[in-house]
Motif scaffolding. Structure first.
Motif, PDB file in Angstrom:
ATOM      1  N   ALA A  53       1.331  -0.866   1.474  1.00 39.26           N
ATOM      2  CA  ALA A  53       2.672  -1.418   1.252  1.00 39.26           C
ATOM      3  C   ALA A  53       2.666  -2.197  -0.062  1.00 39.26           C
ATOM      4  O   ALA A  53       2.644  -3.429  -0.064  1.00 39.26           O
ATOM      5  CB  ALA A  53       3.085  -2.323   2.413  1.00 39.26           C
ATOM      6  N   PRO A  54       2.699  -1.502  -1.204  1.00 40.83           N
ATOM      7  CA  PRO A  54       2.670  -2.207  -2.494  1.00 40.83           C
ATOM      8  C   PRO A  54       3.932  -3.039  -2.685  1.00 40.83           C
ATOM      9  O   PRO A  54       5.030  -2.593  -2.346  1.00 40.83           O
ATOM     10  CB  PRO A  54       2.605  -1.066  -3.513  1.00 40.83           C
ATOM     11  CG  PRO A  54       3.194   0.118  -2.812  1.00 40.83           C
ATOM     12  CD  PRO A  54       2.813  -0.036  -1.373  1.00 40.83           C
ATOM     13  N   PRO A  55       3.801  -4.253  -3.204  1.00 40.96           N
ATOM     14  CA  PRO A  55       4.997  -5.049  -3.484  1.00 40.96           C
ATOM     15  C   PRO A  55       5.875  -4.364  -4.531  1.00 40.96           C
ATOM     16  O   PRO A  55       5.361  -3.850  -5.529  1.00 40.96           O
ATOM     17  CB  PRO A  55       4.437  -6.373  -4.023  1.00 40.96           C
ATOM     18  CG  PRO A  55       3.001  -6.388  -3.616  1.00 40.96           C
ATOM     19  CD  PRO A  55       2.567  -4.962  -3.561  1.00 40.96           C
ATOM     20  N   SER A  68      -6.510  -9.515  -1.043  1.00 41.89           N
ATOM     21  CA  SER A  68      -7.607  -8.537  -1.075  1.00 41.89           C
ATOM     22  C   SER A  68      -7.324  -7.431  -2.087  1.00 41.89           C
ATOM     23  O   SER A  68      -8.244  -6.922  -2.736  1.00 41.89           O
ATOM     24  CB  SER A  68      -7.826  -7.937   0.311  1.00 41.89           C
ATOM     25  OG  SER A  68      -6.677  -7.270   0.776  1.00 41.89           O
ATOM     26  N   GLY A  69      -6.051  -7.063  -2.240  1.00 45.75           N
ATOM     27  CA  GLY A  69      -5.691  -6.001  -3.171  1.00 45.75           C
ATOM     28  C   GLY A  69      -5.977  -6.349  -4.613  1.00 45.75           C
ATOM     29  O   GLY A  69      -6.361  -5.485  -5.410  1.00 45.75           O
ATOM     30  N   LEU A  70      -5.818  -7.610  -4.988  1.00 49.37           N
ATOM     31  CA  LEU A  70      -6.095  -8.049  -6.351  1.00 49.37           C
ATOM     32  C   LEU A  70      -7.588  -8.221  -6.611  1.00 49.37           C
ATOM     33  O   LEU A  70      -8.003  -8.362  -7.761  1.00 49.37           O
ATOM     34  CB  LEU A  70      -5.384  -9.383  -6.626  1.00 49.37           C
ATOM     35  CG  LEU A  70      -3.865  -9.347  -6.780  1.00 49.37           C
ATOM     36  CD1 LEU A  70      -3.312 -10.768  -6.831  1.00 49.37           C
ATOM     37  CD2 LEU A  70      -3.455  -8.583  -8.027  1.00 49.37           C
ATOM     38  N   SER A  71      -8.382  -8.241  -5.552  1.00 46.47           N
ATOM     39  CA  SER A  71      -9.797  -8.589  -5.657  1.00 46.47           C
ATOM     40  C   SER A  71     -10.692  -7.352  -5.595  1.00 46.47           C
ATOM     41  O   SER A  71     -10.344  -6.343  -4.985  1.00 46.47           O
ATOM     42  CB  SER A  71     -10.180  -9.547  -4.527  1.00 46.47           C
ATOM     43  OG  SER A  71      -9.335 -10.689  -4.520  1.00 46.47           O
ATOM     44  N   ILE A 109      10.539  -7.444   2.092  1.00 44.21           N
ATOM     45  CA  ILE A 109       9.163  -7.741   1.722  1.00 44.21           C
ATOM     46  C   ILE A 109       8.195  -6.909   2.564  1.00 44.21           C
ATOM     47  O   ILE A 109       8.409  -6.698   3.748  1.00 44.21           O
ATOM     48  CB  ILE A 109       8.863  -9.240   1.927  1.00 44.21           C
ATOM     49  CG1 ILE A 109       9.868 -10.097   1.154  1.00 44.21           C
ATOM     50  CG2 ILE A 109       7.435  -9.584   1.532  1.00 44.21           C
ATOM     51  CD1 ILE A 109       9.867  -9.885  -0.339  1.00 44.21           C
ATOM     52  N   SER A 110       7.116  -6.456   1.961  1.00 44.97           N
ATOM     53  CA  SER A 110       6.030  -5.760   2.658  1.00 44.97           C
ATOM     54  C   SER A 110       6.549  -4.586   3.477  1.00 44.97           C
ATOM     55  O   SER A 110       6.271  -4.472   4.668  1.00 44.97           O
ATOM     56  CB  SER A 110       5.261  -6.735   3.564  1.00 44.97           C
ATOM     57  OG  SER A 110       4.129  -6.116   4.117  1.00 44.97           O
ATOM     58  N   ASN A 111       7.276  -3.703   2.832  1.00 48.19           N
ATOM     59  CA  ASN A 111       7.867  -2.549   3.503  1.00 48.19           C
ATOM     60  C   ASN A 111       7.121  -1.278   3.062  1.00 48.19           C
ATOM     61  O   ASN A 111       6.966  -1.026   1.871  1.00 48.19           O
ATOM     62  CB  ASN A 111       9.356  -2.427   3.143  1.00 48.19           C
ATOM     63  CG  ASN A 111      10.104  -1.480   4.058  1.00 48.19           C
ATOM     64  OD1 ASN A 111       9.534  -0.549   4.601  1.00 48.19           O
ATOM     65  ND2 ASN A 111      11.392  -1.730   4.224  1.00 48.19           N
ATOM     66  N   THR A 112       6.674  -0.479   4.024  1.00 47.15           N
ATOM     67  CA  THR A 112       5.946   0.746   3.686  1.00 47.15           C
ATOM     68  C   THR A 112       6.847   1.799   3.037  1.00 47.15           C
ATOM     69  O   THR A 112       6.350   2.791   2.509  1.00 47.15           O
ATOM     70  CB  THR A 112       5.296   1.352   4.935  1.00 47.15           C
ATOM     71  OG1 THR A 112       6.299   1.566   5.935  1.00 47.15           O
ATOM     72  CG2 THR A 112       4.222   0.422   5.493  1.00 47.15           C
ATOM     73  N   VAL A 113       8.163   1.584   3.052  1.00 45.35           N
ATOM     74  CA  VAL A 113       9.072   2.535   2.395  1.00 45.35           C
ATOM     75  C   VAL A 113       8.810   2.600   0.890  1.00 45.35           C
ATOM     76  O   VAL A 113       9.055   3.625   0.253  1.00 45.35           O
ATOM     77  CB  VAL A 113      10.545   2.165   2.667  1.00 45.35           C
ATOM     78  CG1 VAL A 113      10.963   0.938   1.863  1.00 45.35           C
ATOM     79  CG2 VAL A 113      11.475   3.334   2.332  1.00 45.35           C
TER      80      VAL A 113
END
Length: 397
Positions: A94-96, A219-222, A18-22
């Protein structure tokens, strides 16, 4: 689930967590999760990501079992490469890889979301402000997004429901886990008429970073973030920081000097927009979304909001329930012929005299539009002329 990339997307998330910048590196290099699965050489990652070894394992068994469980539980699944995935989340650091959802899944790219966040240890003042702002934002076309935690988050979702709006909760727990347990009514309300989202699949292992990590999704969805009430170390400030990184406006409600509002006051000192009414946010959003956001739906009033009359003491949690099916109201007596029409506030108080009614019942009895009615109910409640009751009912004081 008709997404041919789904099995490989689940495999990828199980491999990298989860929440990995890779993910950003992988998604910018490949055009599907299946391509990532079929890749044998991950040397371009330079050994900087612990999941590199997992990416070389091509076992799909666990992903297949997870896919079956999601189907059995009727959980919506959105993967990075499909059209339903929110475009705004593709741009964050870090997009899901995968999003899981329960409830009324709408086109998330067509919504104008406003994050409404704040402390779990709210005061009566904070509770009043959060619910009222959320209600007004919803009336004017915004989608209220929060975290469904105790305190300000719950008030924000409740305000959206009071206005008949659409609201989204982003969890820091697995999608099928109700937390906190005492918020189960709020969860089931969103399952029925809103949306619950998480990047954590059923049975996902919990970590200390899960709640801070989910704030980047809120925040990303908003399109904008509103911090209502936050102490110096409130998690809501993390959401505000993510919004700044994502180049989105941050608003903060000013509060009295002291620990309860140290965070919001500091945000304003650092350059956040001051929000003393919902119109501060709505007017900003209307410039970019004129066909979706309508500040004109708010009743104009020369009155200054009387939020300061609310107690600074800790607020008591109110029950969170969807408005029940309204009973058939008792028809009022026919009005006298040629009687001058009463002003809206008097019309409302007259309809509530000696009984309690929901907003829908009031609208049916008075002929006042629901947008004008909800705004006026808030003003009357602030002025102490009416009182709200459990079940979203109102009565005249």
């Amino acid at each position: 689930m008709h997404n041919p990339d789904l099995l490989y997307a689940l495999w990828l998330q199980l491999a990298c967590g989860i929440s990995n910048t890779v993910y950003l590196k992988l998604f910018t290099r490949f055009s599907s999760c299946r391509e990532i699965y079929e890749c044998e050489d991950f040397s371009f990652l330079n050994g900087k990501h612990l999941c590199e070894k997992n990416l070389k394992r091509k076992d799909l068994d666990e992903a297949y079992e997870l896919m079956k469980a999601l189907k059995e539980k009727q959980i919506h699944v959105l993967t990075y490469y499909e059209d339903r995935y929110p475009d705004s989340l593709r741009l964050i650091q870090a997009p899901p890889a995968v999003l899981y959802a329960i409830g009324d899944l709408r086109d998330l790219n067509d919504l104008v979301g406003v994050a409404v966040v704040g402390t779990r240890s709210m005061t009566a003042y904070g509770a009043k402000v959060a619910e009222d702002f959320a209600m007004r934002l919803s009336v004017c076309g915004a989608t209220v997004i929060s975290g469904l935690a105790k305190g300000i988050d719950t008030c924000a979702h409740r305000g959206a429901f009071r206005a008949g709006g659409y609201t989204i909760a982003v969890l820091g727990t697995p999608i099928d886990e109700i937390y906190p347990k005492e918020n189960y009514k709020a969860f089931h309300a969103l399952y029925k008429s809103g949306l619950v989202i998480s990047e954590m699949y059923p049975g996902c292992k919990r970590t200390r970073g899960d709640f801070p990590n989910r704030n980047r999704i809120i925040s990303g969805l908003s399109k904008a973030t509103l911090v209502v009430e936050a102490g110096e170390h409130s998690g809501a400030l993390i959401t505000a920081r993510h919004a700044v990184y994502q180049n989105k406006p941050v608003f903060a409600v000013p509060g009295a000097l002291g620990d309860a509002h140290a965070g919001t006051n500091e945000l304003i000192k650092q350059g956040a927009h001051t929000a003393t009414s919902a119109s501060d946010i709505l007017n900003e959003l209307a410039l970019s979304y004129p066909t979706k956001i309508h500040p004109e739906y708010l009743l104009t009033s020369k009155k200054i909001y009387a939020y300061g009359n609310a107690s600074a003491a800790p607020a008591e949690e109110e029950p969170f329930e969807l408005p029940a099916a309204a009973p058939v109201p008792t028809p009022p007596p026919p009005p006298p012929k040629k009687e001058p029409e009463l002003p809206i506030p008097k019309k409302i108080c007259s309809a509530l005299k000696g009984r309690s009614l929901t907003a829908d019942e009031l609208a049916a009895l008075t002929g006042i539009s629901i947008g004008d009615l909800l705004a006026e109910l808030t003003e009357l409640e602030i002025d102490g002329k009416i009182h709200s009751l459990p079940g979203n009912r109102f009565t005249c004081i």
